[in-house]
Design a protein around this motif. Structure first.
Motif, mmCIF file in Angstrom:
data_model
loop_
_atom_site.group_PDB
_atom_site.id
_atom_site.type_symbol
_atom_site.label_atom_id
_atom_site.label_comp_id
_atom_site.label_asym_id
_atom_site.label_seq_id
_atom_site.Cartn_x
_atom_site.Cartn_y
_atom_site.Cartn_z
ATOM 1 N N ALA A 17 -58.694 32.804 -50.166
ATOM 2 C CA ALA A 17 -57.671 33.165 -51.166
ATOM 3 C C ALA A 17 -58.330 33.420 -52.516
ATOM 4 O O ALA A 17 -58.090 34.451 -53.160
ATOM 5 C CB ALA A 17 -56.632 32.050 -51.281
ATOM 6 N N ASN A 36 -65.656 26.678 -58.028
ATOM 7 C CA ASN A 36 -65.438 26.090 -56.703
ATOM 8 C C ASN A 36 -66.132 24.745 -56.548
ATOM 9 O O ASN A 36 -67.308 24.590 -56.872
ATOM 10 C CB ASN A 36 -65.961 27.042 -55.615
ATOM 11 C CG ASN A 36 -65.569 26.568 -54.230
ATOM 12 O OD1 ASN A 36 -64.396 26.492 -53.927
ATOM 13 N ND2 ASN A 36 -66.545 26.217 -53.412
ATOM 14 N N GLU A 37 -65.347 23.817 -56.037
ATOM 15 C CA GLU A 37 -65.916 22.510 -55.712
ATOM 16 C C GLU A 37 -66.593 22.675 -54.347
ATOM 17 O O GLU A 37 -65.987 23.193 -53.427
ATOM 18 C CB GLU A 37 -64.741 21.520 -55.594
ATOM 19 C CG GLU A 37 -65.117 20.090 -55.765
ATOM 20 C CD GLU A 37 -63.870 19.214 -55.665
ATOM 21 O OE1 GLU A 37 -63.061 19.221 -56.595
ATOM 22 O OE2 GLU A 37 -63.725 18.554 -54.636
ATOM 23 N N GLN A 43 -62.540 26.481 -46.014
ATOM 24 C CA GLN A 43 -62.447 26.036 -44.616
ATOM 25 C C GLN A 43 -63.039 27.053 -43.639
ATOM 26 O O GLN A 43 -63.382 26.703 -42.516
ATOM 27 C CB GLN A 43 -60.991 25.787 -44.246
ATOM 28 C CG GLN A 43 -60.346 24.644 -44.993
ATOM 29 C CD GLN A 43 -58.843 24.651 -44.768
ATOM 30 O OE1 GLN A 43 -58.369 24.289 -43.705
ATOM 31 N NE2 GLN A 43 -58.100 25.071 -45.768
ATOM 32 N N ASN A 52 -59.868 36.487 -35.282
ATOM 33 C CA ASN A 52 -58.548 37.069 -35.538
ATOM 34 C C ASN A 52 -58.424 37.647 -36.939
ATOM 35 O O ASN A 52 -57.340 37.762 -37.486
ATOM 36 C CB ASN A 52 -57.453 36.014 -35.293
ATOM 37 C CG ASN A 52 -57.709 34.727 -36.063
ATOM 38 O OD1 ASN A 52 -58.638 34.658 -36.859
ATOM 39 N ND2 ASN A 52 -56.902 33.719 -35.827
ATOM 40 N N CYS A 140 -56.754 29.144 -33.944
ATOM 41 C CA CYS A 140 -58.171 29.480 -34.121
ATOM 42 C C CYS A 140 -58.985 29.180 -32.860
ATOM 43 O O CYS A 140 -59.841 29.965 -32.468
ATOM 44 C CB CYS A 140 -58.771 28.670 -35.267
ATOM 45 S SG CYS A 140 -57.721 28.496 -36.699
ATOM 46 N N ASP A 279 -53.765 28.175 -48.862
ATOM 47 C CA ASP A 279 -53.264 27.005 -48.135
ATOM 48 C C ASP A 279 -52.630 25.947 -49.042
ATOM 49 O O ASP A 279 -51.964 25.040 -48.544
ATOM 50 C CB ASP A 279 -54.409 26.348 -47.355
ATOM 51 C CG ASP A 279 -54.689 27.037 -46.038
ATOM 52 O OD1 ASP A 279 -54.183 28.162 -45.846
ATOM 53 O OD2 ASP A 279 -55.407 26.460 -45.202
ATOM 54 N N VAL A 288 -56.669 32.642 -42.452
ATOM 55 C CA VAL A 288 -57.481 33.412 -43.399
ATOM 56 C C VAL A 288 -56.686 34.632 -43.869
ATOM 57 O O VAL A 288 -56.653 34.954 -45.069
ATOM 58 C CB VAL A 288 -58.816 33.843 -42.747
ATOM 59 C CG1 VAL A 288 -59.601 34.740 -43.699
ATOM 60 C CG2 VAL A 288 -59.652 32.624 -42.376
HETATM 61 C C1 LIG Z 1 -61.801 24.122 -38.281
HETATM 62 C C2 LIG Z 1 -60.956 25.259 -38.797
HETATM 63 C C3 LIG Z 1 -61.001 26.470 -38.162
HETATM 64 C C4 LIG Z 1 -60.236 27.540 -38.621
HETATM 65 N N1 LIG Z 1 -60.326 28.727 -37.974
HETATM 66 C C5 LIG Z 1 -59.582 29.779 -38.402
HETATM 67 C C6 LIG Z 1 -59.634 31.035 -37.724
HETATM 68 O O1 LIG Z 1 -60.340 31.194 -36.733
HETATM 69 N N2 LIG Z 1 -58.865 32.038 -38.215
HETATM 70 C C7 LIG Z 1 -58.059 31.897 -39.298
HETATM 71 O O2 LIG Z 1 -57.419 32.851 -39.719
HETATM 72 N N3 LIG Z 1 -57.969 30.704 -39.937
HETATM 73 C C8 LIG Z 1 -58.701 29.647 -39.526
HETATM 74 N N4 LIG Z 1 -58.595 28.441 -40.153
HETATM 75 C C9 LIG Z 1 -57.699 28.323 -41.308
HETATM 76 C C10 LIG Z 1 -58.335 28.980 -42.565
HETATM 77 O O3 LIG Z 1 -59.688 28.590 -42.671
HETATM 78 C C11 LIG Z 1 -57.561 28.594 -43.807
HETATM 79 O O4 LIG Z 1 -56.211 28.932 -43.654
HETATM 80 C C12 LIG Z 1 -58.122 29.319 -45.042
HETATM 81 O O5 LIG Z 1 -59.490 29.032 -45.212
HETATM 82 C C13 LIG Z 1 -57.377 28.916 -46.307
HETATM 83 O O6 LIG Z 1 -57.954 29.566 -47.377
HETATM 84 P P1 LIG Z 1 -57.811 29.050 -48.882
HETATM 85 O O7 LIG Z 1 -58.692 29.926 -49.699
HETATM 86 O O8 LIG Z 1 -56.400 28.932 -49.237
HETATM 87 O O9 LIG Z 1 -58.373 27.551 -48.891
HETATM 88 P P2 LIG Z 1 -59.738 26.906 -48.412
HETATM 89 O O10 LIG Z 1 -60.375 27.692 -47.348
HETATM 90 O O11 LIG Z 1 -59.392 25.489 -48.158
HETATM 91 O O12 LIG Z 1 -60.676 27.008 -49.699
HETATM 92 C C14 LIG Z 1 -60.418 26.267 -50.856
HETATM 93 C C15 LIG Z 1 -61.706 26.107 -51.665
HETATM 94 O O13 LIG Z 1 -61.384 25.469 -52.882
HETATM 95 C C16 LIG Z 1 -62.301 24.419 -53.143
HETATM 96 N N5 LIG Z 1 -61.628 23.394 -53.960
HETATM 97 C C17 LIG Z 1 -60.797 22.404 -53.552
HETATM 98 N N6 LIG Z 1 -60.373 21.681 -54.619
HETATM 99 C C18 LIG Z 1 -60.956 22.246 -55.710
HETATM 100 C C19 LIG Z 1 -60.938 21.947 -57.099
HETATM 101 N N7 LIG Z 1 -60.215 20.950 -57.604
HETATM 102 N N8 LIG Z 1 -61.668 22.700 -57.921
HETATM 103 C C20 LIG Z 1 -62.418 23.736 -57.456
HETATM 104 N N9 LIG Z 1 -62.480 24.065 -56.149
HETATM 105 C C21 LIG Z 1 -61.759 23.326 -55.294
HETATM 106 C C22 LIG Z 1 -62.690 23.924 -51.766
HETATM 107 O O14 LIG Z 1 -63.954 23.265 -51.797
HETATM 108 C C23 LIG Z 1 -62.746 25.237 -50.989
HETATM 109 O O15 LIG Z 1 -64.014 25.830 -51.122
HETATM 110 C C24 LIG Z 1 -59.374 27.368 -39.735
HETATM 111 C C25 LIG Z 1 -59.320 26.131 -40.378
HETATM 112 C C26 LIG Z 1 -60.104 25.077 -39.935
HETATM 113 C C27 LIG Z 1 -60.052 23.741 -40.647
#
Ligand SMILES: Cc1cc2nc3c(=O)[nH]c(=O)nc-3n(C[C@H](O)[C@H](O)[C@H](O)COP(=O)(O)OP(=O)(O)OC[C@H]3O[C@@H](n4cnc5c(N)ncnc54)[C@H](O)[C@@H]3O)c2cc1C
Length: 308
Positions: A17, A36-37, A43, A52, A140, A279, A288
């Motif tokens: 995101a 980024n932390e 994830q 996918n 996933c 998320d 993703v």
């Molecule tokens: C094991 C696993 C497998 C998956 N496989 C799939 C798949 O095959 N296909 C698919 O579509 N989805 C998959 N998903 C789901 C997908 O990874 C998530 O829906 C997606 O990564 C969410 O994206 P995001 O950017 O919202 O958050 P995240 O990916 O959670 O990224 C958030 C980032 O923000 C950082 N952060 C957190 N708090 C702070 C803070 N206070 N300050 C600064 N940075 C911070 C975190 O360290 C992280 O780097 C999977 C999830 C898991 C756990």
């Protein structure tokens, strides 16, 4: 980057995101900083295989994250990783974040995308077999268990719906739930109970995971008698809830009772100039693709806010 620089956009969180918000904002010539932390990628980097994500053949999460990061940087986005945010000041026209090391960054708008994490069971073996038999995402990883026997832990809507979805691949799915009733909509319960590939074990909890390199066995406690038994198993899918990484935003922006950030369809939060994506927001499906979509909308909304 000078200490006085006021960015157009600061993005908190560098998962899909946040990286997407970074790509869109910097491509729109807005000065953009991602904070980024931990390591960039969120994830996504926890999964070996992403099959996918449209337009990209089976890839690994680390590779997809690296490509997104490269894309953002090519448009001029600045990225700082492995840091810890100590405080936010988001009310005024200029938004401020202070890091634990004392550095302060300022911007005219902010996109919050700190993601979240599945709630673990916190029992022995869980860390060890995560990704080697234990999964938190049926969409996933379900395909890897084709023809195999799996357990689904949980009794809410996600657990039941994912158990039914897993029967597309798995030969047998056993739902293990701690109470004597499910906490899900009746139609979800009916669908699970009607499925011939699904068995239900109520009033029971997993106690530990074991195996040789990959998960092979679980131990299970039947709560009314406290009797412990073991069961050979190929995989366990855990749906024990979800924890958004929003603890430090409590009292700053509006969250719902599950601590998810409340946004409207333009990803606007309760504060002007502050948007959220991925998320961490209140929504049902966490993938993703959905994170990338939220990041796009948040970035376009931030650009519109800055223009006005
Ligand atoms: C094991 C696993 C497998 C998956 N496989 C799939 C798949 O095959 N296909 C698919 O579509 N989805 C998959 N998903 C789901 C997908 O990874 C998530 O829906 C997606 O990564 C969410 O994206 P995001 O950017 O919202 O958050 P995240 O990916 O959670 O990224 C958030 C980032 O923000 C950082 N952060 C957190 N708090 C702070 C803070 N206070 N300050 C600064 N940075 C911070 C975190 O360290 C992280 O780097 C999977 C999830 C898991 C756990």
């Amino acid at each position: 980057m000078s200490a006085e620089e006021v960015f157009d956009v600061i993005v908190v969180g560098g998962g899909p995101a946040g990286l997407t918000a970074g790509i869109y904002s910097s491509r729109a010539r807005l000065s953009t900083l991602i904070l980024n932390e931990g390591a960039i990628g969120g994830q996504m980097v926890l999964t070996d295989e992403i099959a996918n994500y449209p337009g990209v053949e089976k890839t690994n999460g680390y590779l997809l994250a690296s490509t997104m990061k490269k894309q953002a940087k090519e448009f001029g986005c600045k990225i700082k990783a492995n840091l810890k945010i100590k405080a936010y000041d988001l009310k005024g026209e200029i938004k401020r974040v202070t890091l634990e090391d004392g550095r302060e960054f300022r911007s005219r708008s902010m996109i919050l995308s700190p993601g979240g994490r599945p709630r673990p069971l916190q029992i022995p073996g869980e860390e060890q077999f995560k990704g080697s038999g234990i999964s938190y995402c049926a969409t996933c990883d379900g395909e890897f268990f084709t023809g195999k026997e799996v357990i689904v832990v949980g009794g809410g809507n996600s657990a039941l719906e994912e158990a039914v979805a897993l029967t597309t691949y798995a030969e047998k799915v056993t739902i293990v739930h701690q109470f004597d009733h499910f906490q899900a909509f009746q139609h979800a319960v009916d669908q699970a109970k009607m499925n011939p590939k699904i068995d239900v074990v109520m009033e029971s909890e997993l106690r530990s995971f074991s195996g040789n390199g990959v998960l092979q066995e679980v131990s299970l406690e039947y709560l009314p008698t406290r009797k412990i038994s073991s069961k050979s198993i190929d995989g366990v899918f855990i749906f024990a809830g979800y924890i958004p990484n929003t603890a430090d935003l409590k009292g700053i922006i509006d969250l719902n009772k599950r601590n998810e950030i409340l946004v409207d369809q333009d990803m606007k939060t309760s504060l002007p100039g502050v948007f959220a994506a991925g998320d961490c927001i209140q929504k049902k499906y966490r993938q993703v693709t959905t994170a990338v979509s939220d990041g796009t909308i948040a970035s376009l909304s931030a650009a519109e806010y800055l223009r006005s």
